[in-house]
Design a protein around this motif. Structure first.
Motif, PDB file in Angstrom:
ATOM      1  N   LEU A 106      10.500 -37.923  46.950  1.00 39.47           N
ATOM      2  CA  LEU A 106      10.365 -36.682  46.194  1.00 39.47           C
ATOM      3  C   LEU A 106      11.718 -36.019  45.995  1.00 39.47           C
ATOM      4  O   LEU A 106      12.620 -36.166  46.820  1.00 39.47           O
ATOM      5  CB  LEU A 106       9.450 -35.702  46.941  1.00 39.47           C
ATOM      6  CG  LEU A 106       8.007 -36.144  47.190  1.00 39.47           C
ATOM      7  CD1 LEU A 106       7.333 -35.186  48.156  1.00 39.47           C
ATOM      8  CD2 LEU A 106       7.227 -36.194  45.879  1.00 39.47           C
ATOM      9  N   ALA A 110      10.994 -29.864  44.411  1.00 43.83           N
ATOM     10  CA  ALA A 110       9.541 -29.867  44.212  1.00 43.83           C
ATOM     11  C   ALA A 110       8.949 -28.657  44.936  1.00 43.83           C
ATOM     12  O   ALA A 110       9.483 -28.204  45.951  1.00 43.83           O
ATOM     13  CB  ALA A 110       8.943 -31.157  44.767  1.00 43.83           C
ATOM     14  N   SER A 113       4.228 -26.631  48.160  1.00 41.59           N
ATOM     15  CA  SER A 113       2.838 -27.100  48.250  1.00 41.59           C
ATOM     16  C   SER A 113       2.749 -28.595  47.971  1.00 41.59           C
ATOM     17  O   SER A 113       1.947 -29.319  48.580  1.00 41.59           O
ATOM     18  CB  SER A 113       1.954 -26.335  47.264  1.00 41.59           C
ATOM     19  OG  SER A 113       2.447 -26.502  45.937  1.00 41.59           O
ATOM     20  N   GLN A 114       3.604 -29.069  47.051  1.00 40.49           N
ATOM     21  CA  GLN A 114       3.625 -30.493  46.711  1.00 40.49           C
ATOM     22  C   GLN A 114       4.157 -31.318  47.891  1.00 40.49           C
ATOM     23  O   GLN A 114       3.647 -32.398  48.184  1.00 40.49           O
ATOM     24  CB  GLN A 114       4.501 -30.712  45.480  1.00 40.49           C
ATOM     25  CG  GLN A 114       4.428 -32.122  44.908  1.00 40.49           C
ATOM     26  CD  GLN A 114       5.259 -32.248  43.632  1.00 40.49           C
ATOM     27  OE1 GLN A 114       5.367 -31.299  42.853  1.00 40.49           O
ATOM     28  NE2 GLN A 114       5.858 -33.400  43.427  1.00 40.49           N
ATOM     29  N   GLU A 117       1.508 -31.430  50.580  1.00 38.07           N
ATOM     30  CA  GLU A 117       0.447 -32.365  50.191  1.00 38.07           C
ATOM     31  C   GLU A 117       0.905 -33.810  50.350  1.00 38.07           C
ATOM     32  O   GLU A 117       0.125 -34.681  50.751  1.00 38.07           O
ATOM     33  CB  GLU A 117       0.035 -32.090  48.736  1.00 38.07           C
ATOM     34  CG  GLU A 117      -1.284 -32.730  48.326  1.00 38.07           C
ATOM     35  CD  GLU A 117      -2.449 -32.362  49.236  1.00 38.07           C
ATOM     36  OE1 GLU A 117      -3.301 -33.248  49.464  1.00 38.07           O
ATOM     37  OE2 GLU A 117      -2.504 -31.235  49.751  1.00 38.07           O
ATOM     38  N   ALA A 118       2.182 -34.059  50.072  1.00 36.85           N
ATOM     39  CA  ALA A 118       2.727 -35.406  50.260  1.00 36.85           C
ATOM     40  C   ALA A 118       2.683 -35.810  51.728  1.00 36.85           C
ATOM     41  O   ALA A 118       2.372 -36.959  52.060  1.00 36.85           O
ATOM     42  CB  ALA A 118       4.169 -35.463  49.749  1.00 36.85           C
ATOM     43  N   ASP A 130       7.546 -39.308  43.040  1.00 44.51           N
ATOM     44  CA  ASP A 130       7.780 -38.403  41.922  1.00 44.51           C
ATOM     45  C   ASP A 130       7.615 -39.180  40.619  1.00 44.51           C
ATOM     46  O   ASP A 130       8.279 -40.194  40.409  1.00 44.51           O
ATOM     47  CB  ASP A 130       9.205 -37.840  42.030  1.00 44.51           C
ATOM     48  CG  ASP A 130       9.510 -36.869  40.907  1.00 44.51           C
ATOM     49  OD1 ASP A 130       9.885 -37.340  39.814  1.00 44.51           O
ATOM     50  OD2 ASP A 130       9.387 -35.665  41.110  1.00 44.51           O
TER      51      ASP A 130
END
Length: 205
Positions: A106, A110, A113-114, A117-118, A130
């Protein structure tokens, strides 16, 4: 920390970025940052000491790169999930990250939250990449350089002479010259300095 809490190690050499990421991840109810390091060569010891579930590794760090640290971790801690973070969306980095055993790749900007979640997804066995980087990597194609050509280019980056390169790499000057010539040709560069720049820009060094 509850039994379901995901323990995370964060490796990032820029203290402000590291602290910001740690603070943001710490807001997640199921994630705890159990260790932070600023150098790539401190990652393995920190994992041994804190037993995280997921390691978030920046690529560009002193001591060792995140990719080098990931390769070490994959050998000693095969169950550990690795997320590579980068400022530079270089296609070659993605390919090397996957080869190093990473489960996610990533960019650092980013949303938090992303990233959270990852972390959850890789722990569940998923791969997270990504999408823009994935598309760029596919369009770029494979790294044309051999391991030895990469070694010689990496050493040549500081302007070393062929004699100095030969001494460092325990090769003959003729062999060094051949590797450089081949690498320059493969990269359609005019000289070794341009070859180094092209390879770095693509994430192959």
């Amino acid at each position: 920390m509850t039994p379901s809490t995901i323990k995370v190690l964060l490796a990032e050499d820029q203290s402000m970025v590291r602290e910001a990421l740690a603070a943001l991840l710490g807001l997640e109810p199921d994630i705890e940052v159990v260790a932070q390091v600023a150098r790539g060569d401190e990652v393995l010891g920190a994992v041994r000491a804190h037993a995280p579930d997921v390691a978030l590794l920046d690529i560009e760090m002193p001591g060792a790169t995140g990719l080098e640290a990931a390769a070490e971790l994959a050998v000693e801690f095969p169950a550990l999930k690795i997320v590579i973070l980068t400022t530079f969306g270089r296609p070659g980095y993605l390919r090397r990250a996957m080869e190093s055993g990473a489960s996610a790749f990533l960019v650092k900007d980013a949303p938090a939250s992303q990233l959270a979640e990852a972390v959850r997804k890789v722990l569940a066995g998923e791969k997270v990449i990504d999408p823009a980087l994935a598309a760029a990597a596919l369009s770029e194609g494979a790294d044309p350089l051999t391991d030895r050509e990469r070694d010689v280019l990496r050493e040549a980056a500081d302007g070393a002479t062929n004699a100095e390169l030969a001494a460092r790499l325990h090769l003959s000057q003729g062999t060094v010259r051949n590797y450089l010539s081949t690498a320059i040709q493969k990269l359609a560069a005019r000289n070794r300095a341009e070859a180094v720049r092209i390879a770095r820009d693509k994430g192959w060094l």
